[in-house]
Design a protein around this motif. Structure first.
Motif, PDB file in Angstrom:
ATOM      1  N   GLY A  67      -3.041  -5.656  -8.276  1.00  0.00           N
ATOM      2  CA  GLY A  67      -3.518  -4.328  -8.681  1.00  0.00           C
ATOM      3  C   GLY A  67      -2.558  -3.561  -9.568  1.00  0.00           C
ATOM      4  O   GLY A  67      -2.874  -2.450  -9.995  1.00  0.00           O
ATOM      5  N   GLY A  68      -1.372  -4.109  -9.807  1.00  0.00           N
ATOM      6  CA  GLY A  68      -0.390  -3.402 -10.632  1.00  0.00           C
ATOM      7  C   GLY A  68       0.233  -2.244  -9.873  1.00  0.00           C
ATOM      8  O   GLY A  68      -0.132  -1.970  -8.721  1.00  0.00           O
ATOM      9  N   PRO A  69       1.139  -1.539 -10.542  1.00  0.00           N
ATOM     10  CA  PRO A  69       1.833  -0.432  -9.881  1.00  0.00           C
ATOM     11  C   PRO A  69       1.022   0.862  -9.909  1.00  0.00           C
ATOM     12  O   PRO A  69       1.422   1.859 -10.511  1.00  0.00           O
ATOM     13  CB  PRO A  69       3.136  -0.305 -10.682  1.00  0.00           C
ATOM     14  N   THR A  70      -0.141   0.846  -9.280  1.00  0.00           N
ATOM     15  CA  THR A  70      -1.035   2.010  -9.261  1.00  0.00           C
ATOM     16  C   THR A  70      -0.552   3.031  -8.232  1.00  0.00           C
ATOM     17  O   THR A  70       0.272   2.697  -7.372  1.00  0.00           O
ATOM     18  CB  THR A  70      -2.456   1.554  -8.879  1.00  0.00           C
ATOM     19  N   PRO A  71      -1.075   4.267  -8.277  1.00  0.00           N
ATOM     20  CA  PRO A  71      -0.633   5.269  -7.299  1.00  0.00           C
ATOM     21  C   PRO A  71      -0.852   4.846  -5.849  1.00  0.00           C
ATOM     22  O   PRO A  71      -0.111   5.255  -4.970  1.00  0.00           O
ATOM     23  CB  PRO A  71      -1.487   6.497  -7.644  1.00  0.00           C
ATOM     24  N   LEU A  85       4.596  -7.378  -1.352  1.00  0.00           N
ATOM     25  CA  LEU A  85       4.702  -6.400  -2.442  1.00  0.00           C
ATOM     26  C   LEU A  85       4.383  -7.071  -3.777  1.00  0.00           C
ATOM     27  O   LEU A  85       3.657  -6.522  -4.615  1.00  0.00           O
ATOM     28  CB  LEU A  85       6.118  -5.803  -2.457  1.00  0.00           C
ATOM     29  N   ARG A  86       4.904  -8.279  -3.948  1.00  0.00           N
ATOM     30  CA  ARG A  86       4.624  -9.005  -5.188  1.00  0.00           C
ATOM     31  C   ARG A  86       3.121  -9.274  -5.336  1.00  0.00           C
ATOM     32  O   ARG A  86       2.546  -9.089  -6.423  1.00  0.00           O
ATOM     33  CB  ARG A  86       5.391 -10.334  -5.202  1.00  0.00           C
ATOM     34  N   ALA A  87       2.478  -9.664  -4.232  1.00  0.00           N
ATOM     35  CA  ALA A  87       1.031  -9.939  -4.294  1.00  0.00           C
ATOM     36  C   ALA A  87       0.268  -8.667  -4.670  1.00  0.00           C
ATOM     37  O   ALA A  87      -0.670  -8.708  -5.481  1.00  0.00           O
ATOM     38  CB  ALA A  87       0.555 -10.488  -2.950  1.00  0.00           C
ATOM     39  N   CYS A  88       0.676  -7.534  -4.113  1.00  0.00           N
ATOM     40  CA  CYS A  88      -0.014  -6.260  -4.433  1.00  0.00           C
ATOM     41  C   CYS A  88       0.208  -5.879  -5.899  1.00  0.00           C
ATOM     42  O   CYS A  88      -0.716  -5.394  -6.564  1.00  0.00           O
ATOM     43  CB  CYS A  88       0.506  -5.134  -3.543  1.00  0.00           C
TER      44      CYS A  88
END
Ligand SMILES: Cc1cc2nc3c(=O)[nH]c(=O)nc-3n(C[C@H](O)[C@H](O)[C@H](O)COP(=O)(O)OP(=O)(O)OC[C@H]3O[C@@H](n4cnc5c(N)ncnc54)[C@H](O)[C@@H]3O)c2cc1C
Length: 466
Positions: free
Chosen positions: A339-343, A332-335
């Motif tokens: 890419g940030g907290p995108t939809p 989750l941290r890598a995502c």
């Protein structure tokens, strides 16, 4: 989800706490709701499994150490035992002890409440994170995504608007029901019925027991019975007995002893018959590992993701749950970093988490399917793999290189393909063909250490998963 401000985590088990830690770097506010509240120390209602042996695989410890620097030292300072995995542990596999070897793996042995209390303490120090007593009741949104969560607490049921909900409520998650109520698609479920029973008890530790080893693990072999005894804080042994396919260990003292006597090695029996018990034995029933997954990326709702046991709960025999929860938090941290907290964060997270889940699921489901009584799809590959793993076990009894690699794979530190490397395969084929020595099995007939006569199986209200 640009300009995201608020993330909500449901459940403050190992998975929820690690998720909150990771989210705190990317959201202005992170609220963690926990049904049990946060005033409880020690065993608590929401995690009945905490009363049973909880081994932390090194593939999880190293991830937690990276997320929370100093974790291993702090645990040790609070009474956890820190040991080299295969030197300080007696590990029996296929009925015989695996050859001791330096593995480079650190066993960090403690009760689950100790581990959880340290995580809770460290995470509560983060200014962005609020830990709140409350029970999640449902999701608010539509079939495309989640916008809020409803939570009951001291002041009744409240709605909390959120940019992201992380469901870490464990294997009993209500997410499939909640998502269906929104008209959204719930993830598909894969189950493997193992009907595992645990019975666990604490004992006072005496100096010199187990020749100073920190633990003994007797893997469930062909009999489907196994157990472990680990040295935990306050000078105690935490002893867990286990049996699959309905062959559950009893909790009454005679039955507990008799079950221990039936294991493939005498170490646990010797230990419990020479130590003073602390409290009674407690049972737990675990019916099936469950893996949830979306087949279509387009079906993943925005603003909501499952993490930890809610996403995949493993057969506890292989001690993978906490380690894989930690690996998911790292995914989750890598995502979030890439890419940030995108939809589409939930869909990206599932793709990343699948890498860790695939390995652990392959190892544990493969081992479950090695028991003929476990019903499930056995492909030619499963059968070939299990035949090879049986050879690996036999080679591990006599060859420290094999036992080392096998333990590193089982600890999720090396990929399973490490066992197929030509040099390793050569050892496995050479040394794993026949039994190297007579099995180290205590006679099963009546003897001084065995309780006699049938005993009732008192399992009136066994904590059980759903
Ligand atoms: C018998 C047994 C033995 C195990 N042994 C091991 C082991 O040796 N090693 C290992 O790594 N793993 C082991 N596991 C697995 C391990 O316990 C989990 O994988 C690990 O705890 C991660 O789970 P989690 O945080 O996702 O869920 P949990 O630990 O189950 O935590 C879920 C949390 O959510 C809370 N909650 C539930 N519903 C709500 C709600 N509606 N609202 C708010 N809060 C809610 C609960 O109170 C709880 O605090 C074992 C499991 C079992 C059953």
């Amino acid at each position: 989800m640009n300009g995201a401000r608020h993330a909500v985590v449901l459940g403050a088990g190992v998975a929820g706490l690690l998720a909150a830690l990771v989210l705190a770097d990317h959201f202005a506010r992170v609220t963690v709701f926990e049904r049990d509240g946060f005033d409880v120390e020690g065993m608590r209602k929401g995690v009945p499994q905490a009363r049973h042996l909880h081994g932390l695989l090194d593939g999880g410890r190293t991830v937690i150490e990276e997320l929370l620097p100093g974790f291993t030292d702090e645990m040790t300072a609070r009474g956890a035992t820190r040991a080299e995995a295969l030197v300080a542990t007696r590990w029996y596999v296929g009925g015989l002890r695996a050859a001791p070897a330096a593995t480079g793996l650190t066993s960090l042995i403690a009760t689950r409440p100790l581990l959880e209390s340290l995580l809770r303490e460290r995470i509560s120090r983060l200014s962005q994170v609020r830990l709140v007593a409350g029970t999640a009741r449902g999701l608010i949104g539509d079939r495309h995504g989640v916008r809020a969560v409803s939570v009951s607490g001291d002041s009744g049921v409240e709605t909390h608007a959120t940019d992201l909900v992380v469901d870490a409520t464990g294997r009993g998650t209500r997410a499939p029901v909640w998502l269906t109520a929104l008209g959204a698609e719930p993830p598909a479920e894969q189950r493997l019925e193992v009907d595992l029973g645990y019975s666990s008890r604490f004992y006072r530790r005496l100096e010199g027991q187990l020749d100073g080893h920190a633990s003994v693990i007797i893997s469930t072999g062909a009999s489907g019975r196994g157990g472990g005894a680990v040295r935990v804080e306050d000078d105690r042994w935490h002893v867990t007995l286990a049996g699959i396919l309905g062959d559950h260990p009893p909790t009454d003292p005679d039955g507990f002893t008799r079950f221990a006597a039936s294991l493939a090695a005498p170490d646990i029996l010797d230990l419990i018959t020479r130590s003073e018990p602390v409290g009674d034995a407690v049972p737990h029933r675990f019916r099936a590992p469950v893996r949830r997954a979306y087949r279509r990326r387009a079906a993943v709702p925005h603003g909501f993701l499952l993490l930890g046991d809610a996403l995949c709960s493993f057969n506890p025999l292989y001690a993978q749950g906490m380690a894989v929860a930690a690996q998911q938090a790292a995914a989750l941290r890598a995502c979030l970093r890439s890419g940030g907290p995108t939809p589409d964060l939930p869909a990206r997270f599932y793709a990343a988490a699948d890498k860790a889940l695939d390995v652990a699921w392959q190892l544990s489901a493969g081992a479950d399917l090695a028991h003929p009584g476990v019903v499930g799809p056995r492909t030619v590959r499963t059968r070939l793999t299990n035949a090879y793993v049986a050879r690996v076990h036999r080679a591990a009894h006599v060859d420290p290189h094999v036992s080392r690699t096998f333990l590193r794979v089982a600890n999720l530190v090396e990929p399973p393909t490490a066992l197929l490397h030509p040099a390793m395969a050569g050892r496995v084929l050479l040394r794993g063909g026949t039994r190297a020595a007579a099995p180290n099995i205590r006679p099963t007939g009546p003897g001084p250490l065995r309780a006699s006569g049938p005993s009732p199986d008192p399992r009136p209200s066994i904590p059980s998963d759903r």
